[in-house]
Design an enzyme around this catalytic site. Structure first.
Site, mmCIF file in Angstrom:
data_model
loop_
_atom_site.group_PDB
_atom_site.id
_atom_site.type_symbol
_atom_site.label_atom_id
_atom_site.label_comp_id
_atom_site.label_asym_id
_atom_site.label_seq_id
_atom_site.Cartn_x
_atom_site.Cartn_y
_atom_site.Cartn_z
ATOM 1 N N LYS A 194 0.840 -1.199 0.000
ATOM 2 C CA LYS A 194 0.000 0.000 0.000
ATOM 3 C C LYS A 194 0.877 1.252 0.000
ATOM 4 C CE LYS A 194 -3.882 -2.386 2.076
ATOM 5 N NZ LYS A 194 -4.595 -2.835 3.266
ATOM 6 N N GLN A 241 -4.745 -1.524 9.443
ATOM 7 C CA GLN A 241 -4.635 -2.836 8.803
ATOM 8 C C GLN A 241 -5.291 -3.910 9.671
ATOM 9 O OE1 GLN A 241 -3.310 -3.454 5.655
ATOM 10 N NE2 GLN A 241 -4.085 -5.515 5.997
ATOM 11 N N ASP A 277 -11.090 3.099 4.074
ATOM 12 C CA ASP A 277 -11.572 1.711 3.996
ATOM 13 C C ASP A 277 -13.100 1.663 3.965
ATOM 14 O OD1 ASP A 277 -9.688 -0.251 3.728
ATOM 15 O OD2 ASP A 277 -9.218 -0.366 5.870
#
Ligand code: NAD
Length: 282
Positions: free
Chosen positions: A52, A96, A119
């Protein structure tokens, strides 16, 4: 049977994102910023966060990874996320997953400021999607919509079937298809006669986390099959939820695993970071 490869779609998204980053920099004198919070040393999570970060840097997005050891307390991590929420250089924050088992998973959905929630896990953003209000959209389902768009596959008026109802993939996937005017059948582990429903689909999206669940008997002739599943089989080969080899000649198009939906998630994370930056500055 057309192979819906991610590669050209990812390249197109990267070009678009780079262009939006340049325009954002010219207008605001800074790059959009993405912060990734990693707790512990789960090998897959370490690989994902590294990828990422690299992808962000490649398109000109400012990037920070904030790492915590497995021994770190929940309050230390929350304090760091709160600091990022207030950091003007950061537009997108991603914690994460999985987070440590002793952390409160439900409470963690509220950690990230909804305006920076790239997200799209915060209940405010989940609600905006359900209500059809503008806002950030979750990366993997958005990646699926982007693949369909790239390959000229229309959604409006089609019968789509989603297999899986997780908060990360299945539910937002069904919501995005509905938003795009598909008629959506939504299946899950308690669905009776899965095959009867999947066979009605002109667009079949499978996110069940069960290798080889979907076979030739589940798919209508000419359907478009999107396989979100990612697994490693006994031979160490990466495979999906769909038994692709058994489907030869049935669907009109299919996303391969690997190389289909998988690479889209990070590409859409980059797009979301720029969207969050643009929304914050508007
Ligand atoms: P999950 O385990 O949270 O949810 C699976 C869903 O499938 C559940 O809602 C369950 O009801 C349903 N299901 C399970 N067995 C079923 C059956 N026999 N029939 C019908 N429905 C069934 O999984 P998830 O997080 O949604 O992920 C699904 C898959 O997608 C996994 O393989 C995961 O690795 C993969 N994934 C890929 C990406 C990506 O490509 N970037 C991102 C997220 C998840």
């Amino acid at each position: 049977m057309q192979q819906l490869l991610a590669k050209p779609v990812v390249e197109a998204v990267h070009l678009e994102v780079s262009d939006r980053v340049s325009r954002f920099k010219a207008k605001h004198g800074r790059a959009p910023g993405l912060a990734v919070v990693l707790v512990g040393d789960d090998p897959a999570s370490v690989i994902y966060t590294t990828k990422k970060g690299q992808a962000a840097v490649a398109v000109g997005i400012h990037h920070e990874t904030v790492e915590f050891s497995t021994q770190s307390s929940e309050s230390e991590v929350i304090a760091a996320v709160r600091k990022l929420n207030l950091n003007p250089k950061i537009d997108g924050i991603l914690v994460q997953r999985p987070i440590p088992k002793n952390f409160d998973a439900e409470a963690s959905l509220y950690w990230v400021d909804p305006a920076k929630d790239v997200d799209c896990f915060h209940p405010i953003n989940v609600g905006k999607l359900a209500a059809g209000l503008p806002g950030l959209r979750p990366c993997t389902p958005m990646g699926v919509m982007r693949i369909l768009k790239h390959y000229g596959i229309s959604v409006a008026g089609k019968t789509a079937c989603v297999v899986g109802r997780s908060n990360i993939v299945g539910k937002p996937m069904a919501a995005l298809l509905l938003e795009a005017n598909a008629t959506v059948l939504h299946c899950h582990s308690q669905t009776k006669d899965l095959m009867k429903l999947t066979r009605q689909a002109e667009i079949l999206v499978v996110a069940a986390g069960k290798p080889g669940l979907v076979t030739a008997d589940h798919v209508a002739k000419g359907a478009v099959v999107i396989d979100v599943g990612i697994h490693r089989n006994a031979a160490g080969k990466v495979c999906g939820d769909v038994d692709a080899a058994a489907l030869a000649g049935i669907p009109s198009a299919i996303t391969p695993v690997p190389g289909g939906v998988g690479p889209m998630t990070i590409a859409m994370l980059l797009a979301n970071t720029v969207t969050a930056a643009e929304m914050r500055e508007s």
